[in-house]
Design a protein around this motif. Structure first.
Motif, mmCIF file in Angstrom:
data_model
loop_
_atom_site.group_PDB
_atom_site.id
_atom_site.type_symbol
_atom_site.label_atom_id
_atom_site.label_comp_id
_atom_site.label_asym_id
_atom_site.label_seq_id
_atom_site.Cartn_x
_atom_site.Cartn_y
_atom_site.Cartn_z
ATOM 1 N N TYR A 89 17.504 -2.666 25.060
ATOM 2 C CA TYR A 89 16.260 -4.159 24.739
ATOM 3 C C TYR A 89 15.035 -3.236 24.838
ATOM 4 C CZ TYR A 89 21.346 -5.429 23.750
ATOM 5 O OH TYR A 89 22.816 -5.642 23.417
ATOM 6 N N VAL A 90 14.612 -4.459 23.902
ATOM 7 C CA VAL A 90 12.718 -4.769 24.010
ATOM 8 C C VAL A 90 12.342 -5.622 23.664
ATOM 9 C CG1 VAL A 90 12.608 -1.773 24.569
ATOM 10 C CG2 VAL A 90 12.298 -3.209 22.102
ATOM 11 N N THR A 91 11.048 -6.277 23.969
ATOM 12 C CA THR A 91 10.312 -7.488 23.274
ATOM 13 C C THR A 91 9.045 -6.673 22.630
ATOM 14 O OG1 THR A 91 10.420 -8.771 25.230
ATOM 15 C CG2 THR A 91 9.264 -9.030 24.234
ATOM 16 N N VAL A 92 9.233 -7.775 21.872
ATOM 17 C CA VAL A 92 7.911 -7.129 20.459
ATOM 18 C C VAL A 92 7.481 -8.370 19.983
ATOM 19 C CG1 VAL A 92 8.074 -6.451 18.174
ATOM 20 C CG2 VAL A 92 9.938 -5.303 19.599
ATOM 21 N N LYS A 93 6.098 -8.709 20.003
ATOM 22 C CA LYS A 93 5.444 -9.025 20.250
ATOM 23 C C LYS A 93 4.449 -9.112 18.680
ATOM 24 C CE LYS A 93 0.994 -12.173 22.009
ATOM 25 N NZ LYS A 93 0.668 -11.724 23.421
ATOM 26 N N ILE A 94 5.024 -9.749 17.622
ATOM 27 C CA ILE A 94 3.751 -9.851 16.356
ATOM 28 C C ILE A 94 2.963 -10.585 15.947
ATOM 29 C CG2 ILE A 94 5.351 -9.927 14.281
ATOM 30 C CD1 ILE A 94 8.089 -9.623 15.094
ATOM 31 N N ASN A 95 2.114 -10.326 16.007
ATOM 32 C CA ASN A 95 0.450 -11.083 16.742
ATOM 33 C C ASN A 95 0.799 -12.319 15.270
ATOM 34 O OD1 ASN A 95 -0.839 -10.781 18.855
ATOM 35 N ND2 ASN A 95 0.206 -8.692 18.092
ATOM 36 N N VAL A 96 -0.860 -12.852 15.060
ATOM 37 C CA VAL A 96 -1.064 -13.602 13.716
ATOM 38 C C VAL A 96 -1.956 -11.482 12.878
ATOM 39 C CG1 VAL A 96 -1.182 -15.162 14.506
ATOM 40 C CG2 VAL A 96 -2.446 -13.862 14.398
ATOM 41 N N ASN A 97 -2.474 -12.289 11.518
ATOM 42 C CA ASN A 97 -3.160 -11.328 11.001
ATOM 43 C C ASN A 97 -4.498 -11.364 11.113
ATOM 44 O OD1 ASN A 97 -3.178 -12.896 9.156
ATOM 45 N ND2 ASN A 97 -1.691 -12.503 7.285
ATOM 46 N N LYS A 122 2.214 -10.304 3.505
ATOM 47 C CA LYS A 122 1.884 -10.962 2.491
ATOM 48 C C LYS A 122 0.342 -10.295 2.203
ATOM 49 C CE LYS A 122 6.004 -13.809 0.571
ATOM 50 N NZ LYS A 122 6.296 -14.656 -0.148
ATOM 51 N N HIS A 123 -0.222 -11.045 3.800
ATOM 52 C CA HIS A 123 -1.251 -11.640 2.942
ATOM 53 C C HIS A 123 -2.428 -10.617 4.857
ATOM 54 C CE1 HIS A 123 -0.638 -15.323 1.179
ATOM 55 N NE2 HIS A 123 -0.154 -15.330 1.694
ATOM 56 N N GLY A 124 -1.542 -9.687 5.018
ATOM 57 C CA GLY A 124 -2.834 -9.103 5.882
ATOM 58 C C GLY A 124 -2.018 -7.951 7.588
ATOM 59 N N ASP A 125 -2.109 -7.354 7.709
ATOM 60 C CA ASP A 125 -1.496 -6.709 8.802
ATOM 61 C C ASP A 125 -1.281 -7.171 10.282
ATOM 62 O OD1 ASP A 125 -1.146 -4.324 6.677
ATOM 63 O OD2 ASP A 125 -2.926 -3.464 7.617
ATOM 64 N N HIS A 126 0.504 -7.002 10.510
ATOM 65 C CA HIS A 126 0.403 -7.519 11.499
ATOM 66 C C HIS A 126 0.812 -6.350 13.405
ATOM 67 C CE1 HIS A 126 1.273 -11.381 9.789
ATOM 68 N NE2 HIS A 126 1.974 -10.960 8.965
#
Length: 580
Positions: free
Chosen positions: A98-106, A148-152
């Motif tokens: 398992y890993v932790t994935v941090k998904i940032n705003v775009n 939809k509105h950019g890359d993260h």
């Protein structure tokens, strides 16, 4: 930021055919409860939340052809955090699959992302042999997902337990005891020393939310994931932007044991900065803001030390050191914060104010504070209610080495590792004669003054001369060897008779032969836990000893030396040469 506890609520919307077919009565798997669409939860509660900036993560989604999203762990101002299964890992790898994935705003700019990558690379590669290397969290992988509105930007980390402010909710009294604190702090100080001395990085946002511990149990994540399958967390139905707002869950079960506490790591370098550059921009949460940040004197590594000192109260006491100030956005008043600092430390030195670009806003030309109504009755002594006697004095002395007006007067992380509060066993406080505050100041004066901070010229330190260097002040010996030799051990019988040693466990102290002679705090941590009521004896104010020069430090009180020598004659135990 961590999520608050949420009250589960059922949706009153009309069920669709799909919902009916997959109701709890007909589905082999439990279905999550649905939260009303009218209620804002999780990241929706943030003051500047815009759904177009956040990636619409779904459970079961596979990112980067590798990471399968399993559970939402939390959220912050600019990201959501998820537990994911690494599909390329060995199925029998236990927690490592398992890993932790941090998904940032775009909305993160390319320049910001480049800066994060450079700092992350430095932390990962500077010196893996440093003892603090294992107490800093590193990224394992990075990639981008297209929304939809950019890359993260997505950052992959190893999995750690929930932040320590949540972990300690499972402790008796919901706070760290002194023995547990003596296990945690060396890990944090070693991590800070690595960041400061090896990587030349300032964390800038050190607080309980950004400190986590290891997992311990090698199968804890399998149990955690299965529990989420059996009891899925509530969530909101997709909104008009296609986002499902999941509630967070990061409770990994039993309270962390000593080994888990000792594995603590400093996390979240999203706001970290290079310490050798000229830094004047605002940093730190309001309650943790250092005086050089408020007054714009320029900041570096000592700002992290201030943070750690203030954080002690959040970990140990049931109130924060600066809880009297309102830290909510739009309600924070720096003059109120400065008033409490003056109550604690006295007025700031005029030489320090001369360095502060904003000093004239809060102080007149004579260095007098313009808002005396904010100087409340607030002292270090009154702010500690869980300790008394010598241990309370040592704790306060330890804190004062971090909480000081002048950044150069604060001790480095490496020096703090050698402070008696961390290195002396609990028996020291019961076996030695009762110490007055003046005596504590004398002990403090025997401790070496602060070494030169990386990135700050030696000449800027008040204890530095023209020939000073970072090696000019020793960090390895806190007391003269003859005093170290005479620090006695104490039997469990003596401990029970002491007013400063109230056991909360029935186990006896380990024998003298079992006690470690190592100077590290992990080897010298106490064998019992104490919860001591507040000291009823009147506090006596003494001059702040942390500003003494090295020469003045040699003029220690002969009374305290004689008292320790006299006490030592009644004990045969001596520390080994290695402990000196």
């Amino acid at each position: 930021m961590r999520p608050n506890l949420l009250k589960r609520a059922h949706s009153h919307n009309k069920q669709t055919l799909n919902n009916l077919l997959h109701s709890r009565g007909t589905s082999p798997h439990p279905q999550p409860e649905t939260i009303s669409g009218h209620k804002q939860i999780e990241e929706e509660t943030l003051p500047k939340y815009n759904p177009d900036h956040w990636y619409p993560v779904r459970l079961g989604e596979v990112l980067h052809h590798r990471y399968e999203i399993v559970v939402k762990l939390g959220f912050g101002m600019t990201a959501t955090v998820w537990l994911a299964r690494d599909l390329q890992a060995d199925g029998n790898a236990g927690n490592r699959k398992y890993v932790t994935v941090k998904i940032n705003v775009n909305t993160l700019g390319e320049e910001f992302q480049k800066g994060r990558r450079e700092i992350a690379q430095k932390l990962f590669s500077a010196n893996p042999k440093h003892p603090g290397y294992s107490h800093v969290r590193f990224m394992l992988d990075t990639f981008k997902v297209k929304g939809k509105h950019g890359d993260h930007l997505c950052i992959v980390y190893d999995v750690l337990r929930e932040p320590i402010d949540l972990c300690m909710e499972k402790f008796p009294g919901r706070r760290f005891s002194c023995p547990k604190l003596r296990i945690l702090l060396p890990a944090l100080l070693q991590g800070l020393d690595y960041m400061h001395s090896e990587c030349h990085v300032v964390h800038t946002d050190l607080k309980a939310d950004n400190i986590m511990m290891g997992l311990g149990d090698p199968n804890i994540l399998d149990h955690f994931v299965q529990n989420q399958i059996d009891h899925p967390a509530p969530r909101k139905a997709p909104d008009g932007h296609g986002r499902v707002i999941y509630t967070s869950c990061s409770d990994f079960g039993e309270p962390p044991n000593e080994a888990v506490i000792a594995s603590a790591k400093i996390t979240d370098i999203g706001l970290a900065a290079w310490g050798d550059e000229k830094n004047t921009k605002p940093i730190q949460s309001n309650a943790f803001m250092a005086p050089e940040v408020i007054l714009q004197a320029g900041w570096s590594y000592p700002a992290d030390i201030w943070n750690l000192g203030v954080m002690l109260w959040d970990l140990f006491e049931h109130f924060g050191l600066f809880d009297r100030i309102d830290t909510k956005p739009g309600h924070y008043h720096p003059e109120q914060h400065l008033g409490l600092m003056i109550a604690l430390m006295g007025p700031p030195p005029k030489d320090f104010l001369k360095r502060c670009a904003k000093a004239s806003i809060y102080f007149d030309s004579d260095g007098q504070f313009k808002h005396p109504e904010y100087i409340e009755d607030h002292t270090f002594e009154s702010s500690i209610v869980r300790l008394k006697g010598e241990e309370k004095e040592m704790f306060i002395d330890f804190a004062k080495k971090m909480i000081a007006w002048v950044p150069e007067e604060r001790w480095t992380a490496k020096q703090l590792l050698e402070h008696p509060f961390l290195t002396k066993e609990k028996e020291f406080f019961s076996a030695t004669p009762s110490l007055s505050r003046a005596s504590t100041a004398s002990i403090s004066s025997m401790i070496p003054s602060r070494a030169v901070t990386p990135g700050i010229p030696p000449s800027s330190s008040p204890n530095s001369g023209p020939n000073s260097s970072p090696k000019s002040v020793p960090n390895t010996t806190l007391l003269p060897p003859r005093l170290l030799e005479l620090v006695p051990s104490v039997s469990s019988t003596e401990c029970e008779s002491s007013t400063n040693c109230e056991e909360t466990k029935t186990e006896k102290l380990a024998t003298n032969n079992e006690k470690s002679t190592s100077r590290t705090s992990l080897s010298l941590r106490p064998k019992m836990e104490s919860l001591v009521e507040s000291n009823n004896e009147p506090d006596v104010e003494v001059p702040n000893s942390k500003r003494l020069s090295v020469n003045k430090a040699n003029k220690c009180s002969q009374d305290i030396i004689d008292a320790i020598l006299s006490k030592g004659k009644n004990h045969n135990h001596r520390v080994s040469p290695e402990a000196k």
